[in-house]
Design an enzyme around this catalytic site. Structure first.
Site, PDB file in Angstrom:
ATOM      1  CD  GLU A   1     -35.491  42.352  90.178  1.00  0.00           C
ATOM      2  OE1 GLU A   1     -36.187  41.991  89.198  1.00  0.00           O
ATOM      3  OE2 GLU A   1     -35.834  42.140  91.362  1.00  0.00           O
TER       4      GLU A   1
ATOM      5  CD  GLU B   1     -31.179  47.248 101.245  1.00  0.00           C
ATOM      6  OE1 GLU B   1     -31.236  47.041 100.017  1.00  0.00           O
ATOM      7  OE2 GLU B   1     -31.780  46.569 102.083  1.00  0.00           O
TER       8      GLU B   1
ATOM      9  CB  CYS C   1     -30.220  40.535 101.225  1.00  0.00           C
ATOM     10  SG  CYS C   1     -28.880  41.477 100.480  1.00  0.00           S
TER      11      CYS C   1
ATOM     12  CB  CYS D   1     -28.009  44.925 101.964  1.00  0.00           C
ATOM     13  SG  CYS D   1     -28.173  45.080 100.176  1.00  0.00           S
TER      14      CYS D   1
HETATM   15  N1  THU Z   1     -33.768  43.493  97.490  1.00  0.00           N
HETATM   16  C1  THU Z   1     -33.267  44.712  97.844  1.00  0.00           C
HETATM   17  O1  THU Z   1     -33.191  45.629  97.019  1.00  0.00           O
HETATM   18  N2  THU Z   1     -32.863  44.874  99.129  1.00  0.00           N
HETATM   19  C2  THU Z   1     -32.926  43.911 100.087  1.00  0.00           C
HETATM   20  O2  THU Z   1     -32.417  44.121 101.169  1.00  0.00           O
HETATM   21  C3  THU Z   1     -33.633  42.656  99.814  1.00  0.00           C
HETATM   22  C4  THU Z   1     -33.857  42.362  98.387  1.00  0.00           C
HETATM   23  C5  THU Z   1     -34.189  43.301  96.089  1.00  0.00           C
HETATM   24  C6  THU Z   1     -33.262  42.441  95.281  1.00  0.00           C
HETATM   25  C7  THU Z   1     -34.182  41.930  94.204  1.00  0.00           C
HETATM   26  O3  THU Z   1     -34.207  42.885  93.156  1.00  0.00           O
HETATM   27  C8  THU Z   1     -35.553  41.903  94.866  1.00  0.00           C
HETATM   28  O4  THU Z   1     -35.443  42.684  96.043  1.00  0.00           O
HETATM   29  C9  THU Z   1     -36.025  40.503  95.217  1.00  0.00           C
HETATM   30  O5  THU Z   1     -35.068  39.810  95.944  1.00  0.00           O
END
Ligand code: THU
Length: 130
Positions: A41, A52, A83, A86
Site C-alpha cells: 500500500e 497477486e 479483486c 487481479c
Molecule cells: N488486496 C489484495 O492484495 N488482493 C486482492 O485480491 C484483494 C485486495 C489488497 C489491496 C489492499 O492493500 C488491501 O487488500 C485492502 O483492499
C-alpha cells in the site's frame, strides 16, 4: 515449498498500514518455479498494489509468462475473492482451467479456476475487426 506455505509466508511481509489487511499470493509458473507477492500500500491510496499483481510481476521479471496454479491467502471471514483487476491480470497469464485456491488464515479454502473467476473476460479477440 507448497504454494500455501509460500503465500502464507510472504503475506507477513505485506505493507498494509492503511487497510491493516495483509494478503499473500503464490503462483507456480510452467517451469515449476514459484513466485510470490504481497500487497504494497501507499499513502497515496490508488498507488497501492495487490498481492497477486506482485507475484505476477515477479514471474514476468524472471522471464516467465505462463502460470499453472495460484494460491491467495488473507485473514478474512471467508476465502479471499481476488479483486476484479487481479482476475483480469491472472487471466492474462493463465488459461481458464488454471486452479486458483482462495484461503483464510484460519484454514478455510475454496478451490476455483481463472475461468470461473472471470466469465466473459476481455481478451485479444475483442479487438479483432478483420
Ligand atoms: N488486496 C489484495 O492484495 N488482493 C486482492 O485480491 C484483494 C485486495 C489488497 C489491496 C489492499 O492493500 C488491501 O487488500 C485492502 O483492499
Amino acid at each position: 515449498m507448497t504454494l500455501k506455505n509460500a503465500a502464507t509466508a510472504v503475506r507477513l511481509n505485506a505493507h498494509a498500514p492503511y487497510s491493516n489487511f495483509k494478503v499473500g499470493a503464490a503462483i507456480r509458473a510452467v517451469s515449476g518455479q514459484v513466485y510470490v507477492g504481497c500487497n504494497v500500500e501507499n499513502v497515496a491510496y490508488p498507488e497501492g498494489t495487490c498481492a497477486e499483481a506482485g507475484a505476477i510481476a515477479a514471474m514476468v521479471a524472471a522471464g516467465e509468462t505462463q502460470l499453472t496454479e495460484v494460491f491467495v491467502i488473507a485473514n478474512c471471514p471467508a476465502p479471499i475473492p481476488p479483486c476484479g483487476g487481479c482476475r483480469q491480470k491472472l487471466a492474462e497469464f493463465g488459461s481458464g482451467d488454471v486452479t486458483v485456491t482462495l484461503a483464510t488464515t484460519d484454514g478455510d479454502e475454496q478451490v476455483t479456476t481463472i475461468g470461473d473467476l472471470l466469465p466473459g473476460k476481455f481478451d485479444a479477440s475483442h479487438m479483432d475487426r478483420s
